[in-house]
Design an enzyme around this catalytic site. Structure first.
Site, PDB file in Angstrom:
ATOM      1  N   GLU A 151       0.837  -1.201   0.000  1.00 54.53           N
ATOM      2  CA  GLU A 151       0.000   0.000   0.000  1.00 54.53           C
ATOM      3  C   GLU A 151       0.872   1.250   0.000  1.00 54.53           C
ATOM      4  O   GLU A 151       1.712   1.415   0.884  1.00 54.53           O
ATOM      5  CB  GLU A 151      -0.936  -0.004   1.213  1.00 54.53           C
ATOM      6  N   HIS A 195      -8.158   1.404   1.096  1.00 52.24           N
ATOM      7  CA  HIS A 195      -8.040   1.192   2.546  1.00 52.24           C
ATOM      8  C   HIS A 195      -8.833   2.250   3.316  1.00 52.24           C
ATOM      9  O   HIS A 195      -8.292   2.995   4.147  1.00 52.24           O
ATOM     10  CB  HIS A 195      -6.575   1.203   2.989  1.00 52.24           C
TER      11      HIS A 195
END
Length: 523
Positions: free
Chosen positions: A260, A278
């Site tokens: 990420e 997210h």
């Protein structure tokens, strides 16, 4: 004044709580970020979200660092083992985003099942295409929940409102908990074979990394759906992309990723994947709860409370009921360590009438107390066991089924290069900690303050001469406790003093006739 560094953006509600506590709070600026390793040296606490990587180098640079607060649940960006080794407490906000993550799971599931993003994009491009978006209903389907903790259980309860059947897998699953929400506990591969929808809510560990790999994806029903709002890395992403391409998996809703932000967006661009960046905790309510919960945890940790949700505390939070037990354990450890003198070799803790949940916390507290005189603030509840092991100190904990002289009763025997100390203490009214056994003598006193411990021949006049010598030195006796044993020519005296005796006075006390041993201990 505690100094707290905020390195990632935090909701103002938490900042207000931190400042109201009297702490100095500094929010790291964009210009300061390259100097984080330099700046951290002056702070007692660090608050991060997911942007800052709290690695070993940063932790070691925090010379005064006592607490790292992770504003959220996951601590993947914090090197917890190194923090533990350094005695740095890692706290998080484990309950703040439960509801938001639960609801986002269903947002993704419904979006995947009914092609909501694709249909919306079609409409925005000026199309009216109903035939391309033939979805599936949730009613009557089977939901497989992998990881049946607080979020998994909430997902299961909401699935019941959609009239779904629920299967639950968790290596630590309590069957009673599963029954309470009408979920069937099963093994993982059985769940994968039977579920129409699989949703993941487990932490990322070496055991769970890529738990849905190519082999397990092949076990699933053709046309099944997958939702992951748990942790990136739980799914083998190339294997999922292949399963989507073959039609084995009909669709996936993803909020978390193995990297990420992702470098390769091939999986996220697949037409049957609904991907979000997210945002499971990205609600106004959750952000406020995360911020305030982290702030409260951080302040409590800095003030020494053990009732915090710490990731690396070696026991469950003791809570308000457990804190008197920890204080007793620490006092016993410090007193026994001071009495034994020298370097520690062995610490034994004997427990009578202590609840199972408090046995390890009390033992860790004893160890912390025994090590503190030698290591100071560098040893705490977090790293006491690691410090003892690294120094070759043997630690023994024994629980006794028979009743002790008191209930509860904590006995401590410390062996060191200077000798052996054997004491025991209890709690009166579950809060009042007192020593009740001291080197085989029975007496009762509080293990705190400035203590003078004397062994003397059991003959008249000794206590009077000690009192005179203390008085002549301007030292007042606040309490005096005397004990003797049948057939023993020596007696014991423990005096609590208002002033601490200096080395010269201790030398005079030791030289008094009939005084065998004199020690000053400050607890």
């Amino acid at each position: 004044m505690h100094r707290i560094l905020i390195s990632d953006p935090l909701d103002p509600s938490g900042l207000e709580i931190l400042r109201a506590s009297g702490a100095f709070v500094h929010e790291l600026t964009k210009e300061e970020r390259p100097r984080l390793h330099e700046l951290i040296a002056d702070y007692d606490a660090l608050v991060v979200r997911s942007m800052t990587k709290v690695d070993a180098a940063l932790l070691r640079a925090g010379k005064q660092l006592k607490v790292v607060g992770r504003a959220g649940i996951g601590v993947d960006n914090v090197d917890v083992p190194v923090a533990t080794e350094l005695g740095i407490l890692v706290v998080n906000a484990p309950t703040a985003n439960l509801l938001s993550a639960t609801e986002h799971t269903f947002a993704l599931l419904l979006a995947v099942a009914r092609f909501v993003p694709a249909a919306d994009a079609s409409m925005k491009s000026g199309e009216w295409d109903r035939k391309s978006f033939l979805g599936v209903e949730l009613q009557g389907k089977t939901l497989g929940v992998v990881g049946f903790g607080r979020i998994g259980q909430r997902v299961a309860m909401r699935a019941k409102a959609f009239e779904m059947s629920v299967l639950a897998y968790d290596p630590f699953l309590d069957a009673q908990v599963a029954r309470r929400v009408d979920a069937e506990p099963v093994e993982l591969e059985d769940l994968l074979r039977r579920a129409d929808v699989v949703t993941l809510h487990t932490p990322l560990t070496e055991q769970t990394r890529n738990m849905l790999d190519a082999r397990r994806l092949a076990l699933m029903k053709p046309g099944a759906l997958i939702v992951n709002c748990g942790r990136g890395g739980l799914i083998d992403e190339p294997a999922l992309l292949a399963a989507l391409a073959s039609g084995q998996i009909a669709g996936a809703g993803l909020d978390v990723y193995s990297e990420e932000p992702p470098v390769d967006f091939a999986l996220m661009r697949h037409p049957r994947v609904v991907a979000t960046p997210h945002i499971g905790a990205q609600t106004r309510e959750a952000q406020e709860r995360i911020s305030t919960e982290t702030a409260h945890m951080l302040i409590a940790a800095l003030e020494g409370s053990t009732a915090v949700t710490a990731v690396n505390l070696p026991f469950a939070p003791a809570g308000s009921r457990g804190e008197p037990y920890l204080r007793l354990g620490e006092q016993l450890g410090r007193l026994a360590g001071a009495l034994a003198g020298g370097s520690l070799k062995r610490v034994q803790v004997d427990l009578w009438g202590v609840d199972e949940a408090l046995r390890r916390p009390v033992s860790v507290a004893v160890l912390k107390g025994a090590l503190t005189p030698f290591l100071g603030d560098s040893v705490n509840y977090v790293n006491a066991e690691i410090v003892a092991a690294s120094r070759g100190i043997e630690v023994v904990r024994a629980t006794h089924a028979e009743a002790g002289e008191y209930s509860p009763l904590v006995g401590v025997v410390i062996e060191s290069s200077g000798g052996t100390a054997d004491i025991a203490g209890t709690l009166f009214g579950e809060r009042d900690a007192r020593i009740v056994r001291f080197s085989g003598f029975r007496l009762e006193f509080h293990a705190s303050g400035k203590l003078l411990v004397l062994r003397n021949r059991d003959v008249p006049g000794v206590v009077g001469r000690i009192g005179t010598l203390l008085g002549d030195s301007g030292i007042n006796i606040a309490e005096i406790h005397l004990a003797r044993r049948e057939g023993d020519e020596n007696a014991l005296a423990v005096l609590r003093l208002d002033q601490e005796p200096d080395a010269s006075l201790m030398k005079k006390l030791s030289a008094l006739g009939d005084v065998v041993d004199a020690r000053a201990i400050v607890l």
